[in-house]
Design a protein around this motif. Structure first.
Motif, mmCIF file in Angstrom:
data_model
loop_
_atom_site.group_PDB
_atom_site.id
_atom_site.type_symbol
_atom_site.label_atom_id
_atom_site.label_comp_id
_atom_site.label_asym_id
_atom_site.label_seq_id
_atom_site.Cartn_x
_atom_site.Cartn_y
_atom_site.Cartn_z
ATOM 1 N N GLN A 31 -5.793 -8.706 1.136
ATOM 2 C CA GLN A 31 -6.682 -7.802 0.410
ATOM 3 C C GLN A 31 -7.530 -6.961 1.371
ATOM 4 O OE1 GLN A 31 -8.862 -9.567 -2.856
ATOM 5 N NE2 GLN A 31 -7.320 -11.162 -3.138
ATOM 6 N N TYR A 69 -9.027 -1.629 -7.662
ATOM 7 C CA TYR A 69 -9.346 -0.694 -6.589
ATOM 8 C C TYR A 69 -8.110 0.121 -6.188
ATOM 9 C CZ TYR A 69 -11.363 1.028 -2.206
ATOM 10 O OH TYR A 69 -11.833 1.825 -1.188
ATOM 11 N N CYS A 70 -6.927 -0.460 -6.356
ATOM 12 C CA CYS A 70 -5.686 0.256 -6.052
ATOM 13 C C CYS A 70 -5.284 1.211 -7.170
ATOM 14 C CB CYS A 70 -4.558 -0.738 -5.804
ATOM 15 S SG CYS A 70 -4.712 -1.695 -4.285
ATOM 16 N N ILE A 103 2.204 1.769 -3.511
ATOM 17 C CA ILE A 103 1.208 2.272 -4.450
ATOM 18 C C ILE A 103 0.952 3.758 -4.223
ATOM 19 C CG2 ILE A 103 -1.210 2.120 -5.147
ATOM 20 C CD1 ILE A 103 0.605 -0.143 -6.159
ATOM 21 N N LEU A 132 -5.839 1.683 2.764
ATOM 22 C CA LEU A 132 -6.196 2.783 1.868
ATOM 23 C C LEU A 132 -7.236 3.695 2.516
ATOM 24 C CD1 LEU A 132 -6.372 1.024 -1.627
ATOM 25 C CD2 LEU A 132 -4.635 2.618 -0.819
ATOM 26 N N THR A 143 0.827 -1.207 0.000
ATOM 27 C CA THR A 143 0.000 0.000 0.000
ATOM 28 C C THR A 143 0.862 1.258 0.000
ATOM 29 O OG1 THR A 143 -1.676 -1.219 1.250
ATOM 30 C CG2 THR A 143 -1.903 1.164 1.154
ATOM 31 N N VAL A 156 -5.249 -4.273 2.648
ATOM 32 C CA VAL A 156 -5.014 -3.201 1.670
ATOM 33 C C VAL A 156 -6.184 -2.231 1.645
ATOM 34 C CG1 VAL A 156 -4.861 -2.716 -0.802
ATOM 35 C CG2 VAL A 156 -3.383 -4.456 0.216
ATOM 36 N N LYS A 181 1.761 6.605 -6.950
ATOM 37 C CA LYS A 181 0.648 7.382 -7.479
ATOM 38 C C LYS A 181 0.869 8.884 -7.290
ATOM 39 C CE LYS A 181 -2.508 4.475 -9.095
ATOM 40 N NZ LYS A 181 -3.181 4.600 -10.400
ATOM 41 N N SER A 188 -6.693 8.851 -0.299
ATOM 42 C CA SER A 188 -7.957 8.318 -0.809
ATOM 43 C C SER A 188 -9.084 9.355 -0.855
ATOM 44 C CB SER A 188 -8.402 7.118 0.035
ATOM 45 O OG SER A 188 -8.567 7.489 1.392
#
Length: 544
Positions: free
Chosen positions: A218, A132-133, A103, A225, A100, A221, A107, A232
């Motif tokens: 999952q 979703y990521c 990512i 997030l 996470t 994660v 991003k 987010s």
């Protein structure tokens, strides 16, 4: 040259169109990487995973044709590429915090209108959480590897093909013909198509809350997030027109819930602070349409501020009951709240009491809910009065006690206009000369004969006219370049935007040659970091 355009966003997940040369796909999608990114095959040891030893990486940063390696660095100025590859991200699945963090970090480094490619990572059981990521492009390598291992892939996990061969759990062409490779590829395609459909339907989060139960990493994660609100929250729309389904404890941590409550506490201005009546929620939304709340309203007769306690929303002022998600949620009704729900309601209520310092607090609640109110009051050193007899809030005796407790209080109608504008735009508007006119579905806010706002009944938000924006000040403005919009405002034309703007917000567009009012299709961050796509859908444009 490659090009990516986001079409629909539902949180971090999105649909879009990606084109590389003469090849294009609707994303999220499986691609043939050798066809779409042929240059990737000419650089051995360049696509190494994030945890790979530096000594065996390619000695120089490699820029491919059509795709940029996420671990090379920032996107070069003037780059014509619109795709980013994250090689080897699958090796971090069992370390969800590291995954996470990676990512989020990546991003933040690249423009928001780039497509993200996760090579050799997608299985039917994990591709939805990858979408979703924020990933858009995938390949068949992971499922083909499962085929070599004799594993049968499903959205719920991977199983030995020998054990499920004759089970009849799948009737795809691959299973009918005994072709495991075809089944596994079809399962991946079908899961991606399902995710794409749920994004388009604006219920992707509900879909993800079901899918992440496949694996602990999952779930982790998704929760990480949610906790990373700085990442987010800016990409979560402010409103939706679809129902909000709160079917798990994770719904308490959804950005829509935490943002609504934080705005109630930090922005919302109640009509009065002399007396507040705490009320239970109802199955029907908005609450005031339910039989129970009609009885409460008749007993209260505008003599107190009304505050509804509920899960997962925590607290909902009467003035905001129609605003998304307060007026749109659905939750399983069992008569039981777990410890996390109870703590969320109590802490939210305590924060609200501390902010507004009410003169009296009247709890018209059943015993279970009243305990939460007492806990909140104790935290801030206040006392509450109870008017409910037993657990029946709508019994004649309970309603009589509620009515009698408010004798002597002067009547003052709830100021829905001021309350909504304060929550929506973080501003305090003098509404003494404003009137709410019209029937539900066609309500307008008028000042004399001048219309200032209309109410969007599907979301509960105010839609300002040009004159209405004059009351709001310099909030929620989008500054555009020197042109007159002939349609919607595209992202390249945006020079600056209020950081508070989220997708779905009402915004005022202003530039040297024109002013306009409309609805944001992107959040402020995406407007300023995108080179294509609609930023604002306009309703009215005024030249000069």
């Amino acid at each position: 040259m490659s090009l990516f355009e986001r079409i629909i966003r539902d949180g971090p997940g999105r649909t879009g169109k990606y084109r590389s040369g003469d090849t294009g796909v609707a994303t999220p999608a499986v691609i043939n990487p050798q066809e779409m990114f042929p240059d990737l095959y000419n650089h051995p040891f360049a696509n190494t995973p994030p945890e790979f030893p530096d000594k065996i990486r390619w000695p120089k940063p490699v820029q491919y044709e059509g795709v940029l390696n996420a671990f090379v660095g920032e996107m070069p100025d003037g780059s014509e590429e619109s795709a980013v590859i994250v090689p080897g991200c699958h090796i971090l699945f069992e370390n969800p915090r590291r995954f996470t963090d990676l990512i989020i970090d990546l991003k933040e480094r690249f423009p928001m209108d780039t497509a993200w490619y996760a090579p050799a990572s997608a299985l039917p059981s994990n591709v939805s959480v990858l979408i979703y990521c924020g990933f858009d492009l995938f390949d068949y390598r992971a499922v083909d590897l499962m085929t070599v291992r004799g594993m049968f892939c499903t959205p719920d996990g991977e199983f030995s093909y020998d054990e499920v061969r004759d089970s009849g759990i799948c009737s795809c062409d691959g299973c009918r013909n005994g072709d495991l490779k075809l089944h596994n590829r079809t399962a991946l395609d079908t899961e991606i198509a399902s995710a794409r459909w749920f994004i388009r339907s604006h219920v992707f989060r509900e879909f993800i809350e079901k899918r992440v139960r496949n694996a602990a990493w999952q779930v982790a994660v998704m929760r990480l997030l949610d906790a990373a609100s700085a990442y987010s929250e800016p990409v979560i729309p402010i409103v939706r027109t679809t129902p909000f389904s709160a079917n798990s404890a994770d719904s308490l941590k959804r950005t829509e819930v935490t943002r609504f409550v934080n705005r109630v506490i930090d922005r919302f201005i109640p009509t009065r602070t002399d007396t507040v009546v705490l009320l239970p929620c109802s199955a029907r939304k908005p609450y005031s349409l339910s039989q129970s709340h009609r009885k409460f309203t008749f007993a209260i007769q505008n003599r107190a501020h009304e505050l509804i306690l509920t899960s997962p929303m925590g607290i909902v002022p009467r003035e905001l009951e129609a605003i998304y998600p307060a007026g749109h949620y659905d939750i399983p009704v069992t008569g039981y709240w777990d410890r996390e729900e109870r703590e969320f309601i109590s802490s939210s209520l305590a924060r609200y009491f501390e902010k507004h310092q009410f003169g009296r607090i009247i709890a018209h609640l059943d015993e279970k809910t009243r305990i939460l109110a007492e806990d909140a009051a104790n935290r801030v050193g206040m006392e509450i009065e109870s008017t409910c007899v037993g657990d029946r809030t709508t019994s004649p005796e309970s309603l009589r006690r509620l009515e009698e407790s408010l004798k002597g209080n002067r009547k003052m109608g709830s100021d829905v206009i001021r309350g909504t504008l304060s929550w929506q735009f973080d501003t305090d508007v003098d509404t003494s000369r404003l009137m709410l006119k019209g029937r539900r579905g066609r309500r307008k806010v008028m000042s004399g004969r001048t219309q200032l706002f209309s109410i969007d009944e599907s979301t509960g938000l105010m839609r300002p006219t040009m004159e209405g924006w004059g009351l709001i000040g310099d909030r929620y403005q989008v500054h555009i370049d020197d042109f007159i919009p002939q349609g919607d405002v595209l992202a390249p034309g945006v020079l600056d935007a209020d950081p508070a703007i989220r997708e779905g917000d009402e915004v005022f567009v202003t530039g040297p040659r024109a002013q306009a009012t409309g609805r944001a299709v992107m959040g402020a961050k995406e407007m300023l970091h995108s080179t294509r796509g609609v930023a604002v859908k306009l309703r009215k444009v005024k030249k000069g």
